[in-house]
Design a protein around this motif. Structure first.
Motif, PDB file in Angstrom:
ATOM      1  N   ARG A 146     -19.631 124.669 -43.058  1.00 18.89           N
ATOM      2  CA  ARG A 146     -19.469 123.300 -43.021  1.00 18.89           C
ATOM      3  C   ARG A 146     -18.245 122.997 -42.377  1.00 18.89           C
ATOM      4  NH1 ARG A 146     -20.898 119.274 -47.709  1.00 18.89           N
ATOM      5  NH2 ARG A 146     -22.396 120.603 -47.859  1.00 18.89           N
ATOM      6  N   ARG A 147     -17.218 123.601 -42.476  1.00 20.13           N
ATOM      7  CA  ARG A 147     -15.947 123.621 -41.688  1.00 20.13           C
ATOM      8  C   ARG A 147     -16.257 123.556 -40.153  1.00 20.13           C
ATOM      9  NH1 ARG A 147     -12.392 128.496 -39.944  1.00 20.13           N
ATOM     10  NH2 ARG A 147     -14.390 128.804 -38.955  1.00 20.13           N
TER      11      ARG A 147
ATOM     12  N   HIS B 193     -22.115 135.647 -55.125  1.00 20.86           N
ATOM     13  CA  HIS B 193     -22.145 134.093 -55.152  1.00 20.86           C
ATOM     14  C   HIS B 193     -20.835 133.612 -54.414  1.00 20.86           C
ATOM     15  CE1 HIS B 193     -22.361 129.824 -56.850  1.00 20.86           C
ATOM     16  NE2 HIS B 193     -20.995 130.099 -57.245  1.00 20.86           N
ATOM     17  N   ASP B 194     -19.646 134.303 -54.596  1.00 23.58           N
ATOM     18  CA  ASP B 194     -18.453 133.868 -53.775  1.00 23.58           C
ATOM     19  C   ASP B 194     -18.744 134.080 -52.253  1.00 23.58           C
ATOM     20  OD1 ASP B 194     -17.214 133.455 -56.163  1.00 23.58           O
ATOM     21  OD2 ASP B 194     -16.148 135.477 -56.268  1.00 23.58           O
ATOM     22  N   GLU B 195     -19.418 135.240 -51.741  1.00 20.74           N
ATOM     23  CA  GLU B 195     -19.681 135.347 -50.674  1.00 20.74           C
ATOM     24  C   GLU B 195     -20.359 134.144 -50.005  1.00 20.74           C
ATOM     25  OE1 GLU B 195     -18.512 137.670 -48.187  1.00 20.74           O
ATOM     26  OE2 GLU B 195     -17.018 137.972 -49.992  1.00 20.74           O
ATOM     27  N   GLU B 196     -21.459 133.892 -50.531  1.00 19.54           N
ATOM     28  CA  GLU B 196     -22.430 132.654 -50.302  1.00 19.54           C
ATOM     29  C   GLU B 196     -21.476 131.446 -50.133  1.00 19.54           C
ATOM     30  OE1 GLU B 196     -26.440 130.346 -51.722  1.00 19.54           O
ATOM     31  OE2 GLU B 196     -25.755 131.995 -52.872  1.00 19.54           O
ATOM     32  N   LEU B 197     -20.586 131.344 -51.204  1.00 19.47           N
ATOM     33  CA  LEU B 197     -19.764 130.193 -51.074  1.00 19.47           C
ATOM     34  C   LEU B 197     -18.807 129.985 -49.777  1.00 19.47           C
ATOM     35  CD1 LEU B 197     -18.780 129.277 -54.763  1.00 19.47           C
ATOM     36  CD2 LEU B 197     -20.264 127.880 -53.150  1.00 19.47           C
ATOM     37  N   ALA B 198     -18.394 131.184 -49.497  1.00 10.91           N
ATOM     38  CA  ALA B 198     -17.411 131.400 -48.322  1.00 10.91           C
ATOM     39  C   ALA B 198     -18.225 131.102 -47.244  1.00 10.91           C
ATOM     40  CB  ALA B 198     -16.863 132.788 -48.277  1.00 10.91           C
ATOM     41  N   PHE B 199     -19.552 131.704 -47.017  1.00 13.20           N
ATOM     42  CA  PHE B 199     -20.213 131.395 -45.811  1.00 13.20           C
ATOM     43  C   PHE B 199     -20.412 129.906 -45.553  1.00 13.20           C
ATOM     44  CE2 PHE B 199     -24.455 130.906 -44.052  1.00 13.20           C
ATOM     45  CZ  PHE B 199     -24.217 131.466 -42.687  1.00 13.20           C
TER      46      PHE B 199
ATOM     47  N   LEU C 281      -8.593 123.965 -38.008  1.00 16.38           N
ATOM     48  CA  LEU C 281      -9.624 124.763 -38.756  1.00 16.38           C
ATOM     49  C   LEU C 281      -9.313 124.661 -40.125  1.00 16.38           C
ATOM     50  CD1 LEU C 281     -10.388 127.553 -36.193  1.00 16.38           C
ATOM     51  CD2 LEU C 281     -11.744 125.890 -37.113  1.00 16.38           C
ATOM     52  N   ALA C 282      -7.741 125.269 -40.464  1.00 15.93           N
ATOM     53  CA  ALA C 282      -7.516 125.211 -41.806  1.00 15.93           C
ATOM     54  C   ALA C 282      -7.671 124.086 -42.665  1.00 15.93           C
ATOM     55  CB  ALA C 282      -5.856 125.745 -41.904  1.00 15.93           C
ATOM     56  N   GLU C 283      -7.114 122.789 -42.193  1.00 13.34           N
ATOM     57  CA  GLU C 283      -7.503 121.478 -42.890  1.00 13.34           C
ATOM     58  C   GLU C 283      -8.980 121.516 -43.130  1.00 13.34           C
ATOM     59  OE1 GLU C 283      -7.456 116.984 -41.368  1.00 13.34           O
ATOM     60  OE2 GLU C 283      -5.962 118.440 -40.346  1.00 13.34           O
ATOM     61  N   LEU C 284      -9.618 121.517 -42.225  1.00 11.62           N
ATOM     62  CA  LEU C 284     -11.103 121.349 -42.296  1.00 11.62           C
ATOM     63  C   LEU C 284     -11.671 122.193 -43.348  1.00 11.62           C
ATOM     64  CD1 LEU C 284     -12.231 120.185 -38.778  1.00 11.62           C
ATOM     65  CD2 LEU C 284     -11.765 118.770 -40.898  1.00 11.62           C
ATOM     66  N   LEU C 285     -11.195 123.604 -43.554  1.00 14.59           N
ATOM     67  CA  LEU C 285     -11.684 124.578 -44.414  1.00 14.59           C
ATOM     68  C   LEU C 285     -11.495 123.940 -45.794  1.00 14.59           C
ATOM     69  CD1 LEU C 285     -13.288 127.126 -45.062  1.00 14.59           C
ATOM     70  CD2 LEU C 285     -10.960 128.396 -44.719  1.00 14.59           C
ATOM     71  N   ASP C 286     -10.308 123.475 -46.022  1.00 19.38           N
ATOM     72  CA  ASP C 286      -9.988 123.029 -47.285  1.00 19.38           C
ATOM     73  C   ASP C 286     -10.904 121.597 -47.777  1.00 19.38           C
ATOM     74  OD1 ASP C 286      -7.848 124.810 -47.794  1.00 19.38           O
ATOM     75  OD2 ASP C 286      -6.346 123.168 -46.977  1.00 19.38           O
ATOM     76  N   VAL C 287     -11.320 120.804 -46.504  1.00 17.98           N
ATOM     77  CA  VAL C 287     -12.064 119.808 -46.794  1.00 17.98           C
ATOM     78  C   VAL C 287     -13.385 120.243 -47.211  1.00 17.98           C
ATOM     79  CG1 VAL C 287     -13.449 117.784 -45.809  1.00 17.98           C
ATOM     80  CG2 VAL C 287     -10.807 118.141 -45.491  1.00 17.98           C
TER      81      VAL C 287
END
Length: 105
Positions: free
Chosen positions: A28-29, A17-23, A92-98
């Motif tokens: 999305r980023r 589940h965590d890997e899927e969310l990270a992907f 990239l870091a900012e948009l990953l948080d978003v």
């Protein structure tokens, strides 16, 4: 099943589940980055959406962010828009948080 087997199965499911969310967060980023770059180079509407999809697809070429950065830097330079690698990395870091916030909402 033993308690150990139950814990092992639960851990494996959580990991998947965590890997899927990270992907999903990275995809999305990349879409958000594509939309941002599209704005920088003057694309709007469907052209901006299509460009964002191209940025997402660029990430499947190799592991890591280098392929995405290389693509958007080339596109920015082609339109004479200067964006440093440092600024792109920060974006990239900012948009990953978003993206993570959007997925958790």
């Amino acid at each position: 099943m033993t308690t150990f087997d139950d814990r092992k199965d639960a851990f494996e499911k959580k990991h998947a589940h965590d890997e899927e969310l990270a992907f999903k967060a990275v995809a999305r980023r990349n879409k958000l980055l594509g939309l941002w770059v599209a704005e920088q180079i003057g694309l709007t509407g469907e052209a901006a959406d299509a460009y964002a999809k191209d940025v997402v697809a660029a990430d499947f070429e190799e592991a890591g962010d280098a392929d995405v950065i290389r693509k958007v830097q080339a596109d920015l330079k082609a339109k004479n828009v200067e964006v440093s690698d440092h600024r792109l990395a920060a974006k990239l870091a900012e948009l990953l948080d978003v993206a993570k916030k959007q997925l958790s909402a």
